[in-house]
Design a protein around this motif. Structure first.
Motif, PDB file in Angstrom:
ATOM      1  N   PRO A  66     -14.939  -7.427   3.479  1.00 40.06           N
ATOM      2  CA  PRO A  66     -15.793  -8.373   2.736  1.00 40.06           C
ATOM      3  C   PRO A  66     -16.465  -9.360   3.698  1.00 40.06           C
ATOM      4  O   PRO A  66     -16.116  -9.442   4.875  1.00 40.06           O
ATOM      5  N   ASN A  67     -17.386 -10.101   3.164  1.00 40.53           N
ATOM      6  CA  ASN A  67     -17.977 -11.236   3.876  1.00 40.53           C
ATOM      7  C   ASN A  67     -16.863 -12.028   4.569  1.00 40.53           C
ATOM      8  O   ASN A  67     -15.882 -12.413   3.941  1.00 40.53           O
TER       9      ASN A  67
ATOM     10  N   LYS B 264     -15.254 -10.018  14.352  1.00 37.99           N
ATOM     11  CA  LYS B 264     -16.434  -9.171  14.156  1.00 37.99           C
ATOM     12  C   LYS B 264     -16.726  -8.347  15.406  1.00 37.99           C
ATOM     13  O   LYS B 264     -16.981  -7.149  15.327  1.00 37.99           O
TER      14      LYS B 264
ATOM     15  N   ARG C 129     -13.403 -15.657  13.302  1.00 35.78           N
ATOM     16  CA  ARG C 129     -14.287 -14.691  12.614  1.00 35.78           C
ATOM     17  C   ARG C 129     -15.257 -14.028  13.591  1.00 35.78           C
ATOM     18  O   ARG C 129     -15.521 -12.829  13.499  1.00 35.78           O
TER      19      ARG C 129
ATOM     20  N   GLU D  29     -16.452 -15.004   5.687  1.00 36.49           N
ATOM     21  CA  GLU D  29     -16.093 -16.352   5.193  1.00 36.49           C
ATOM     22  C   GLU D  29     -15.121 -16.248   4.020  1.00 36.49           C
ATOM     23  O   GLU D  29     -14.312 -17.136   3.801  1.00 36.49           O
ATOM     24  N   LYS D  30     -15.236 -15.179   3.259  1.00 34.83           N
ATOM     25  CA  LYS D  30     -14.308 -14.997   2.139  1.00 34.83           C
ATOM     26  C   LYS D  30     -13.044 -14.254   2.568  1.00 34.83           C
ATOM     27  O   LYS D  30     -11.970 -14.460   2.013  1.00 34.83           O
ATOM     28  N   TYR D  31     -13.206 -13.386   3.547  1.00 31.20           N
ATOM     29  CA  TYR D  31     -12.106 -12.506   3.938  1.00 31.20           C
ATOM     30  C   TYR D  31     -11.053 -13.243   4.764  1.00 31.20           C
ATOM     31  O   TYR D  31      -9.855 -13.082   4.571  1.00 31.20           O
TER      32      TYR D  31
END
Lengths: 290, 290
Positions: free
Chosen positions: A259-260, A249, A245, A262-264
């Motif tokens: 999306p966020n 980013k 992640r 952690e969810k994506y």
């Protein structure tokens, strides 16, 4: 009402019986030996139940173009004895019920998709990567599998090399340093002479791996624009995904909205490697409703 | 029955009137100035005809998620005055007819898809790249646009660098050496200090470009498995695509089956940059039939 699931792997077959709520009612597994023996074991197993439909998620490569004369075959696999096996045809000889046919990774992708929607995540699309001995992937867009010419093979795209990894040639027999050639489990042996499970997460190799896996997530993001990307397989852990992640980013640099993270970017939601079985239950039920 | 098409580019608007056979009945174009002036010119133009539906293929980024409050907007564009413009909303104030809203590249992709099916090519899916000032792309799978979180942005994925091009930093302000940063038209200025049109095809730069564009085609192939990949835009020529096909073949190394490369990797079939207008006609008619 009962349906059947076969997760046909190169090492073992997992067969299961599910009900209309996708609950497992019965379950068995056995090693993948010869097609004659292993497919017969699957047939014998399902004969014990009154299943109304079946879904097969198979190792491959497989033929899934319905207009092909080889539809339902395991085709050019290097696995001994399984080359050019009419898997679906053999099952159809024994079961006069709707049978859905797809890849192992598509089965897992669908299971993750179904479980996410059951959990009230508002998603229409999902990309699933498995990183283990090789790298496979499946993609769902608007609730349907992607791929007209065949199933996705996105484990074999090329990537920007990590500056600290330029000396590593990559291990893919077709492409050397494609995604699979850079991040599949055996790359640990090739880079460090030991198994991935023996390499602590503090080893820089994991950062290099995360840099490549993040680029795979960027390809999926920019090409498929899915609602969610799931990474499964033996190489992946939650602490590894933390690194992925971060790299994602940095590399994406906020170019598009996602999306966020952690969810994506997630591990599989279905536990105990059950994604493909759940996906098969759902696909079998849908096949029945067609 | 008449329908309208707007191909809204950052430089000019192309407006056209088509019939149910996608034939152009009338046509105009004007420069893109301010939203007030340019959108009003489009409105005035279409008011002269009895159109039953309209399709807009717009430069962007645009919002195309229907559940967003900004649906129909041109959003974060760097183009002066156009930031956060409710393009679709303005058109709807003047026309109480079905209006389809998509990206310029999706419009072109759809036009190529429709023209290919009209020409009796048996295709269900198509990927379209335009390589010009930037690199944009659109993708159709099973007759529908791909992308739930937004439109594809596959011009910005990362690539394996060509060994003879390692000194070039890339020109993408977000990612430096992503696809766009390596092959967009202005890379000729950055690499060689002159325009692409002044660089003969014998210059090695074109081989380097082909190496990258071939990797884009491989990403599309392995991730989307489309029936056809179309490359348009000012940088692309048939002789450049000859190089791209060669590199594609070498890099893919027969890993998956693809059609004859002359058919699989093509220039646009619709002539005179008309892909988006044709796509709009078809999309407007479909919107009417919903």
């Amino acid at each position: 009402m009962l349906v059947g699931s076969i997760e046909a792997g190169g090492t073992k077959f997992v067969c299961a019986i599910g009900d209309e709520d996708y609950r497992i009612q019965d379950f068995t597994q056995f090693p993948t030996t010869t097609p004659e023996e292993t497919i017969q074991m699957a047939i014998d197993y399902f004969k014990k139940f009154d299943i109304k439909a079946l879904s097969i998620a198979s190792f491959g490569p497989i033929e899934l173009r319905k207009n092909s004369s080889k539809y339902g075959y395991i085709t050019s696999t290097p696995k001994p004895n399984w080359h050019d096996t009419d898997f679906l045809g053999e099952m159809k000889k024994s079961f006069n019920i709707p049978i859905f046919w797809t890849t192992d990774v598509n089965g897992s992708a669908y299971g993750e998709y179904v479980m996410s929607t059951l959990a009230n995540e508002k998603i229409n699309s999902l990309t699933y990567y498995t990183i283990g001995t090789g790298v496979g992937a499946g993609a769902i867009s608007d609730g349907k599998f992607i791929g007209d010419l065949g199933h996705p093979e996105m484990g074999h795209t090329f990537l920007r090399r990590h500056p600290d990894d330029l000396a590593f040639k990559g291990i893919c027999p077709y492409h050397e340093d494609c995604l699979e050639g850079l991040v599949a489990g055996p790359t640990f042996d090739a880079r460090l002479g030991k198994k991935g499970k023996d390499v602590p997460l503090s080893d820089h190799t994991w950062d290099i791996m995360a840099y490549y896996v993040a680029q795979a997530a960027i390809q999926a993001t920019l090409i498929l624009r899915p609602d969610k990307i799931v990474f499964g397989g033996g190489v992946v852990s939650e602490s590894f995904l933390v690194k992925v992640r971060q790299q994602f980013k940095e590399l994406l640099n906020d170019y598009v909205e996602v999306p966020n993270l952690e969810k994506y970017i997630q591990m599989p939601v279905v536990k105990n490697n059950g994604s493909a079985t759940l996906g098969n239950f759902a696909l079998a039920i849908e096949e029945l409703q067609k």
